[in-house]
Enzyme design. Structure first.
Site, PDB file in Angstrom:
ATOM      1  N   ASN A   1       0.854  -1.190   0.000  1.00 18.72           N
ATOM      2  CA  ASN A   1       0.000   0.000   0.000  1.00 18.72           C
ATOM      3  C   ASN A   1       0.885   1.233   0.000  1.00 18.72           C
ATOM      4  OD1 ASN A   1      -2.459   1.585   0.438  1.00 18.72           O
ATOM      5  ND2 ASN A   1      -1.706   1.905   2.527  1.00 18.72           N
TER       6      ASN A   1
ATOM      7  N   HIS B   1       0.989   5.135   1.271  1.00 19.35           N
ATOM      8  CA  HIS B   1       0.329   5.986   2.262  1.00 19.35           C
ATOM      9  C   HIS B   1       1.046   7.338   2.302  1.00 19.35           C
ATOM     10  CE1 HIS B   1      -1.977   6.982   5.834  1.00 19.35           C
ATOM     11  NE2 HIS B   1      -0.857   7.492   6.319  1.00 19.35           N
TER      12      HIS B   1
END
Ligand code: GRF
Length: 223
Positions: free
Chosen positions: A120, A122
């Protein structure tokens, strides 16, 4: 429940790493992946959005990439949504799942299915500013440096081991939009770089840590 993902190749060369990208919106990070994939040794097998008609889906379609919508509002609970999402992902049989602006919290069973195969991006220097409104919170906190992180996804929201970070100096006259724009520009370099490392077989998650070139890293890799 274990995933149906193929093992990562040790090295590629002729067989590019197969990636599925999950999005929820504009997809500028997706665009950065689309633009860099050929020279960075991976291919985007499919793009899945939990929201219909977002710009990221149009970006994928324009690049000739298969798209799917798994609409979270069509599922009464998280488990049902996650099962539908896993089915959509597994239909592409990817080596790696990339969350690029994907704004859903995932169940532990789903995360476990893709353990070590899901990353991911971020917009903060994790572990600082997990969650939402990271740029505003960074400005309110008065930090001198902000940035973005790519991490392995674990059951802890924005809490998995951090692979790499891009650091951005906070300027005295920054507002949320200016700071967000500078961080986003760095995200567009950071995320393709990490996917390339995957494609080269240089990255792994073991014992809850990031391994790069066979060594557990003590700090996120700079990018
Ligand atoms: C990025 O800032 C990403 O870090 C965060 O959501 C934003 C998505 O932007 N998770 P985009 O959809 O890639 O333009």
């Amino acid at each position: 429940m274990r995933g149906a993902l193929r093992p990562l190749p040790v090295t590629t060369g002729t067989t590019p790493l197969s990636v599925v990208v999950l999005i929820s919106g504009g997809g500028t990070n997706l665009q950065a992946l689309i633009d860099t994939a050929p020279r960075r040794g991976f291919r985007i097998a499919g793009v899945i959005s939990n929201r219909p008609a977002v710009k990221g889906l149009a970006r994928a379609a324009a690049a000739g990439i298969a798209t799917r919508v798994v609409d979270h509002t069509a599922h009464p609970d998280r488990a049902g949504f996650d099962a539908a999402l896993a089915a959509a992902i597994d239909a592409f049989a990817p080596d790696l799942v990339v969350l690029a602006g994907f704004m859903r919290i995932l169940t532990p069973a789903f995360v476990d299915r893709y353990r070590g195969r899901m990353i991911n991006i971020h917009p903060s220097l994790l572990p600082a500013f997990q969650g939402l409104h990271t740029h505003r919170r960074a400005l309110e906190a008065g930090v001198a440096e902000h940035g973005a992180s790519v991490h392995f996804v674990t059951a802890e929201l924005d809490g998995g081991p951090v692979i790499a970070q891009a650091r951005v100096a906070v300027e005295a006259d920054d507002d949320e939009d200016r700071l967000a724009a500078r961080v986003l520009a760095r995200e567009h370099v950071l995320l393709p770089q990490v996917v390339e490392w995957f494609a080269l077989g240089r990255l792994a998650m073991r014992d809850g840590r990031v391994w790069f070139d066979g060594t557990a890293i003590a700090q996120p890799l700079p990018c």
